[in-house]
Design an enzyme around this catalytic site. Structure first.
Site, PDB file in Angstrom:
ATOM      1  N   ASP A  38      27.298  42.024  24.138  1.00 40.57           N
ATOM      2  CA  ASP A  38      27.440  41.002  23.098  1.00 40.57           C
ATOM      3  C   ASP A  38      26.634  39.774  23.516  1.00 40.57           C
ATOM      4  O   ASP A  38      25.741  39.885  24.353  1.00 40.57           O
ATOM      5  CB  ASP A  38      28.922  40.692  22.828  1.00 40.57           C
ATOM      6  CG  ASP A  38      29.645  40.142  24.058  1.00 40.57           C
ATOM      7  OD1 ASP A  38      28.964  39.740  25.029  1.00 40.57           O
ATOM      8  OD2 ASP A  38      30.889  40.105  24.046  1.00 40.57           O
ATOM      9  N   HIS A  42      27.903  39.089  27.448  1.00 39.81           N
ATOM     10  CA  HIS A  42      28.360  40.078  28.427  1.00 39.81           C
ATOM     11  C   HIS A  42      27.459  41.310  28.503  1.00 39.81           C
ATOM     12  O   HIS A  42      27.071  41.847  27.464  1.00 39.81           O
ATOM     13  CB  HIS A  42      29.773  40.551  28.073  1.00 39.81           C
ATOM     14  CG  HIS A  42      30.770  39.449  27.973  1.00 39.81           C
ATOM     15  ND1 HIS A  42      31.229  38.963  26.771  1.00 39.81           N
ATOM     16  CD2 HIS A  42      31.380  38.725  28.933  1.00 39.81           C
ATOM     17  CE1 HIS A  42      32.093  37.983  26.994  1.00 39.81           C
ATOM     18  NE2 HIS A  42      32.202  37.810  28.304  1.00 39.81           N
ATOM     19  N   SER A  88      35.629  36.582  32.446  1.00 40.74           N
ATOM     20  CA  SER A  88      35.425  37.838  31.712  1.00 40.74           C
ATOM     21  C   SER A  88      34.464  38.813  32.389  1.00 40.74           C
ATOM     22  O   SER A  88      34.479  39.997  32.069  1.00 40.74           O
ATOM     23  CB  SER A  88      34.898  37.540  30.301  1.00 40.74           C
ATOM     24  OG  SER A  88      33.686  36.810  30.369  1.00 40.74           O
TER      25      SER A  88
END
Ligand SMILES: *[C@@H]1O[C@H](CO)[C@@H](O)[C@H](O)[C@H]1NC(C)=O
Ligand SMILES: *[C@@H]1O[C@H](CO)[C@@H](O)[C@H](O)[C@H]1NC(C)=O
Ligand SMILES: *[C@@H]1O[C@H](CO)[C@@H](O)[C@H](O)[C@H]1NC(C)=O
Length: 347
Positions: free
Chosen positions: A321, A324, A49
């Site tokens: 978050d 990230h 990610s």
């Protein structure tokens, strides 16, 4: 503009069903590379990610839900951030333009690792299999591949999966060795397919992620986790040095590290000291979080009510978050990594 369409179509025919979700960023440079030697650095991306720019399925995961993407492009678009992620800063370093994001292809899927995790997406071996398939089918010419660089991100999903499976702290050292060994095999495969420069991320300080510091009110990093991270990064550094020594016919060295560990720490320290760059008031506190521990950023209840809060100014937060960075966070990390990124582009 026929070339991208043709390429997408070929891509469609070539690949297995899961790959159909891969967003293909195609280059006009394929046709023109003869005239624009070295003008555009093509980028192949593998990993998770931190570098995925929208490959995860829309029906799953948070990256396609509000409030992801609020800064860029203004709505959820599959990036695990309020805006741009690491790949965007790396691929467009010279001339930053969101319209001309990428030349190359992104094989990364959020949630994945070198080994299988709980995420229903291809692990790194399989991502490289996809790349090999396209190279073997001559979708990318030898010239195209050898003038490209690869970015490989390993942000720690293997370790999250290890802990989630109830892996013991005693066994962690062995597991770290296995992860780094597998990563070394993976990057050797990318190299053997013709890519001459491969940048691998060092693990970021996992003990500083909001998911770890929530228990102390985002005040301080967990040193136990960071010690494990340091061991991973030491093994990685030694492993890459060994590989670079074994390869004598390529100069400069094919494998390099993008040191996210120190880049994160240096970005945390930017508390207004640098004019023009981000100033993070509390760098460990995320911008977007669940209203309590049962929820996370992007969650809604059965009636569609938001079960998360978003900070006023995502530019003032390093983390978006619980794991990230924000776009501003990635910008600061990229600035800290500028010498390495320039090395990557100048190869
Ligand atoms: C990666 O995934 C493939 C396909 O599911 C599986 O066969 C392989 O064992 C996995 N590789 C690793 C290193 O976990
Ligand atoms: C770090 O995390 C571990 C595992 O969650 C925990 O046992 C330990 O107390 C934490 N250490 C600090 C200094 O917070
Ligand atoms: C979280 O969920 C658990 C289990 O459903 C519940 O017992 C608990 O009260 C919830 N916590 C909060 C803060 O709502």
């Amino acid at each position: 503009m026929s070339s991208p369409q043709k390429l997408s179509f070929t891509f469609f025919l070539l690949c297995s069903s899961i790959l159909l979700t891969v967003r293909v960023a195609i280059t006009a440079g394929i046709r023109h590379h003869g005239q624009h030697r070295q003008a555009v650095k093509k980028l192949f991306v593998f990993g998770d990610s931190y570098v995925d720019t929208g490959n995860n399925r829309k029906s799953l995961g948070s990256s396609w839900k509000d409030p992801y993407g609020i800064t860029f492009p203004g709505k959820p678009a599959g990036r695990f951030s309020d805006g741009r992620v690491f790949t965007d800063f790396l691929g467009s370093w010279r001339k930053y333009s969101p319209k001309k994001l990428k030349y190359g292809m992104n094989f990364a899927f959020g949630g994945t690792g070198v080994f299988d995790t709980s995420a229903p997406y291809p692990n790194m071996t399989t991502q490289i299999d996809f790349f090999r398939q396209l190279v073997n089918e001559n979708l990318f010419s030898a010239y195209y591949v050898k003038t490209s660089v690869a970015l490989v991100s390993l942000a720690g999903n293997d370790y999250a999966a290890y802990l989630a499976r109830g892996g013991s702290p005693q066994g962690l050292q062995t597991f770290i060795t296995q992860v780094v060994n597998q990563l070394a095999l993976d990057i050797q495969r990318i190299h053997s397919l013709g890519v001459r420069k491969i940048a691998v991320t060092a693990l970021e300080p996992l003990g500083c992620l909001p998911s770890r510091t929530v228990t102390n009110g985002f005040q301080q990093c967990n040193s136990t986790f960071n010690q494990g991270v340091s061991f991973h990064n030491l093994l990685l550094q030694q492993g890459l040095a060994k590989l670079n020594n074994q390869i004598h016919d390529h100069r400069p060295s094919p494998f390099m590290i993008l040191d996210l560990y120190n880049a994160f720490l240096s970005a945390f320290k930017q508390k207004g000291a640098h004019s023009g760059s981000a100033a993070f008031s509390n760098p460990l506190k995320p911008c977007c979080m669940g209203v309590n521990q049962n929820y996370s950023c992007g969650n809604v209840d059965a009636k569609g009510k938001k079960m998360y809060t978003v900070c006023q100014d995502p530019k003032s937060a390093f983390f978006w978050d619980s794991v990230h960075p924000t776009q501003a966070g990635w910008n600061a990390v990229s600035l800290a990594l500028q010498p390495s990124i320039q090395e990557l582009h100048s190869t």
